[in-house]
Motif scaffolding. Structure first.
Motif, PDB file in Angstrom:
ATOM      1  N   HIS A  38       0.830  -1.210   0.000  1.00  0.00           N
ATOM      2  CA  HIS A  38       0.000   0.000   0.000  1.00  0.00           C
ATOM      3  C   HIS A  38       0.864   1.260   0.000  1.00  0.00           C
ATOM      4  O   HIS A  38       0.494   2.272  -0.602  1.00  0.00           O
ATOM      5  CB  HIS A  38      -0.950   0.008   1.197  1.00  0.00           C
ATOM      6  CG  HIS A  38      -1.896   1.166   1.181  1.00  0.00           C
ATOM      7  ND1 HIS A  38      -2.986   1.225   0.334  1.00  0.00           N
ATOM      8  CD2 HIS A  38      -1.884   2.346   1.856  1.00  0.00           C
ATOM      9  CE1 HIS A  38      -3.614   2.387   0.503  1.00  0.00           C
ATOM     10  NE2 HIS A  38      -2.963   3.079   1.420  1.00  0.00           N
ATOM     11  N   THR A 174      -9.267   1.475   4.123  1.00  0.00           N
ATOM     12  CA  THR A 174     -10.597   0.943   3.813  1.00  0.00           C
ATOM     13  C   THR A 174     -10.435  -0.535   3.454  1.00  0.00           C
ATOM     14  O   THR A 174      -9.339  -0.988   3.113  1.00  0.00           O
ATOM     15  CB  THR A 174     -11.244   1.675   2.623  1.00  0.00           C
ATOM     16  OG1 THR A 174     -10.451   1.405   1.456  1.00  0.00           O
ATOM     17  CG2 THR A 174     -11.307   3.185   2.861  1.00  0.00           C
ATOM     18  N   LEU A 175     -11.544  -1.266   3.531  1.00  0.00           N
ATOM     19  CA  LEU A 175     -11.499  -2.689   3.167  1.00  0.00           C
ATOM     20  C   LEU A 175     -10.985  -2.873   1.747  1.00  0.00           C
ATOM     21  O   LEU A 175     -10.203  -3.778   1.459  1.00  0.00           O
ATOM     22  CB  LEU A 175     -12.902  -3.293   3.275  1.00  0.00           C
ATOM     23  CG  LEU A 175     -13.207  -4.050   4.557  1.00  0.00           C
ATOM     24  CD1 LEU A 175     -14.606  -4.648   4.474  1.00  0.00           C
ATOM     25  CD2 LEU A 175     -12.172  -5.157   4.784  1.00  0.00           C
ATOM     26  N   GLU A 176     -11.408  -1.970   0.860  1.00  0.00           N
ATOM     27  CA  GLU A 176     -10.992  -2.071  -0.545  1.00  0.00           C
ATOM     28  C   GLU A 176      -9.479  -1.860  -0.658  1.00  0.00           C
ATOM     29  O   GLU A 176      -8.799  -2.579  -1.380  1.00  0.00           O
ATOM     30  CB  GLU A 176     -11.727  -1.034  -1.407  1.00  0.00           C
ATOM     31  CG  GLU A 176     -13.212  -1.286  -1.608  1.00  0.00           C
ATOM     32  CD  GLU A 176     -14.028  -1.080  -0.327  1.00  0.00           C
ATOM     33  OE1 GLU A 176     -13.668  -0.186   0.481  1.00  0.00           O
ATOM     34  OE2 GLU A 176     -15.002  -1.830  -0.116  1.00  0.00           O
ATOM     35  N   GLU A 177      -8.988  -0.855   0.052  1.00  0.00           N
ATOM     36  CA  GLU A 177      -7.539  -0.592   0.000  1.00  0.00           C
ATOM     37  C   GLU A 177      -6.762  -1.786   0.541  1.00  0.00           C
ATOM     38  O   GLU A 177      -5.733  -2.183  -0.006  1.00  0.00           O
ATOM     39  CB  GLU A 177      -7.196   0.647   0.837  1.00  0.00           C
ATOM     40  CG  GLU A 177      -7.612   1.949   0.214  1.00  0.00           C
ATOM     41  CD  GLU A 177      -7.414   3.136   1.169  1.00  0.00           C
ATOM     42  OE1 GLU A 177      -7.101   4.224   0.670  1.00  0.00           O
ATOM     43  OE2 GLU A 177      -7.566   2.973   2.400  1.00  0.00           O
ATOM     44  N   ARG A 178      -7.275  -2.341   1.638  1.00  0.00           N
ATOM     45  CA  ARG A 178      -6.581  -3.459   2.254  1.00  0.00           C
ATOM     46  C   ARG A 178      -6.578  -4.673   1.330  1.00  0.00           C
ATOM     47  O   ARG A 178      -5.550  -5.317   1.143  1.00  0.00           O
ATOM     48  CB  ARG A 178      -7.259  -3.812   3.584  1.00  0.00           C
ATOM     49  CG  ARG A 178      -6.537  -4.899   4.323  1.00  0.00           C
ATOM     50  CD  ARG A 178      -7.168  -5.160   5.667  1.00  0.00           C
ATOM     51  NE  ARG A 178      -6.409  -6.145   6.400  1.00  0.00           N
ATOM     52  CZ  ARG A 178      -6.640  -6.476   7.653  1.00  0.00           C
ATOM     53  NH1 ARG A 178      -7.611  -5.891   8.309  1.00  0.00           N
ATOM     54  NH2 ARG A 178      -5.909  -7.385   8.246  1.00  0.00           N
ATOM     55  N   ARG A 179      -7.738  -4.947   0.735  1.00  0.00           N
ATOM     56  CA  ARG A 179      -7.831  -6.090  -0.184  1.00  0.00           C
ATOM     57  C   ARG A 179      -6.897  -5.918  -1.372  1.00  0.00           C
ATOM     58  O   ARG A 179      -6.209  -6.839  -1.789  1.00  0.00           O
ATOM     59  CB  ARG A 179      -9.273  -6.238  -0.702  1.00  0.00           C
ATOM     60  CG  ARG A 179     -10.079  -7.107   0.204  1.00  0.00           C
ATOM     61  CD  ARG A 179     -11.343  -7.607  -0.486  1.00  0.00           C
ATOM     62  NE  ARG A 179     -12.341  -7.863   0.535  1.00  0.00           N
ATOM     63  CZ  ARG A 179     -13.463  -7.181   0.667  1.00  0.00           C
ATOM     64  NH1 ARG A 179     -13.788  -6.236  -0.197  1.00  0.00           N
ATOM     65  NH2 ARG A 179     -14.286  -7.462   1.641  1.00  0.00           N
ATOM     66  N   ALA A 180      -6.877  -4.699  -1.902  1.00  0.00           N
ATOM     67  CA  ALA A 180      -6.066  -4.456  -3.103  1.00  0.00           C
ATOM     68  C   ALA A 180      -4.579  -4.659  -2.813  1.00  0.00           C
ATOM     69  O   ALA A 180      -3.811  -5.023  -3.703  1.00  0.00           O
ATOM     70  CB  ALA A 180      -6.329  -3.029  -3.607  1.00  0.00           C
ATOM     71  N   THR A 182      -3.310  -6.728  -0.389  1.00  0.00           N
ATOM     72  CA  THR A 182      -3.015  -8.010   0.250  1.00  0.00           C
ATOM     73  C   THR A 182      -2.804  -9.106  -0.787  1.00  0.00           C
ATOM     74  O   THR A 182      -3.643  -9.257  -1.686  1.00  0.00           O
ATOM     75  CB  THR A 182      -4.157  -8.414   1.210  1.00  0.00           C
ATOM     76  OG1 THR A 182      -4.317  -7.379   2.179  1.00  0.00           O
ATOM     77  CG2 THR A 182      -3.864  -9.723   1.921  1.00  0.00           C
ATOM     78  N   ASN A 184      -3.044 -12.712  -2.388  1.00  0.00           N
ATOM     79  CA  ASN A 184      -4.017 -13.780  -2.125  1.00  0.00           C
ATOM     80  C   ASN A 184      -3.352 -15.143  -2.173  1.00  0.00           C
ATOM     81  O   ASN A 184      -3.582 -15.944  -3.062  1.00  0.00           O
ATOM     82  CB  ASN A 184      -5.249 -13.697  -3.054  1.00  0.00           C
ATOM     83  CG  ASN A 184      -4.849 -13.331  -4.449  1.00  0.00           C
ATOM     84  OD1 ASN A 184      -3.687 -13.444  -4.770  1.00  0.00           O
ATOM     85  ND2 ASN A 184      -5.761 -12.898  -5.282  1.00  0.00           N
TER      86      ASN A 184
END
Ligand code: ZN
Ligand code: ZN
Length: 185
Positions: A38, A174-180, A182, A184
């Motif tokens: 990030h 934000t959840l979106e920022e974190r997902r982007a 992280t 997988n």
């Protein structure tokens, strides 16, 4: 004497007391990867791993550019991860309050000044192919150093104000920022 660390552009510097007790570890966890990704600093990852020096906060001093410090948390309960606004370099990971004196200082690479690497943690989340090693010893080291700091009254931390608040207010991703950010795996 102290070991000096600095951000990439060298506007921000911090020092670690060379007599401090601590351990060098490599953490491959998704959160450490998400933090650097990030920040735009995935260049600091080694097969998904971050080199960290774990010690107590009283051993750390910010010696230059304190005004460049910002902080993020990956979630509302996550660690507070300080970084620099001058060049998006990671500085320190702390817990959300001062109760347990602990800091993890991200290092750009293995750093011989901090001894050998005693732990490779969460290796299943990285790509090094290593087996996890030294996890219990690293955890025990954190607890022993924290207790020793508490017992001897070494509670100072440059990353909290006198009233116990974080030095700078962390921004929660934000959840979106974190997902982007992280990986997988
Ligand atoms: Zn910088
Ligand atoms: Zn980690």
């Amino acid at each position: 004497m102290a070991h000096t660390l600095s951000c990439r552009c060298e506007k921000t510097q911090w020092q670690v007391d060379e007599k401090a007790k601590g351990s060098q570890v490599v953490c491959y966890c998704r959160d450490c990867q998400a933090h650097l990704t990030h920040l735009g600093r995935a260049d600091l990852l080694h097969d998904g791993g971050t080199y960290l020096y774990q010690t107590t906060p009283d051993a750390v001093k910010i010696t230059k550019g304190v005004e460049n410090l910002a902080a993020q948390r990956l979630g509302p309960q996550g660690m507070i991860r300080y970084y620099t606004t001058c060049c998006h370099s990671p500085v320190v990971n702390t817990l959300k309050n001062r109760a347990l004196p602990f800091v993890g200082l991200p290092l750009p690479d293995q750093d011989k000044r901090f001894g050998r690497v005693i732990c490779y943690a969460h290796t299943d989340q990285g790509t090094s192919g290593r087996k996890q090693k030294g996890f219990a010893a690293a955890g025990m080291g954190i607890m022993i150093r924290a207790l020793s700091a508490i017992i001897s009254g070494r509670r100072a931390s440059p990353f909290f104000t006198d009233s116990g608040d974080p030095l700078v207010t962390p921004r929660v991703l934000t959840l979106e920022e974190r997902r982007a950010a992280t990986p997988n795996r």
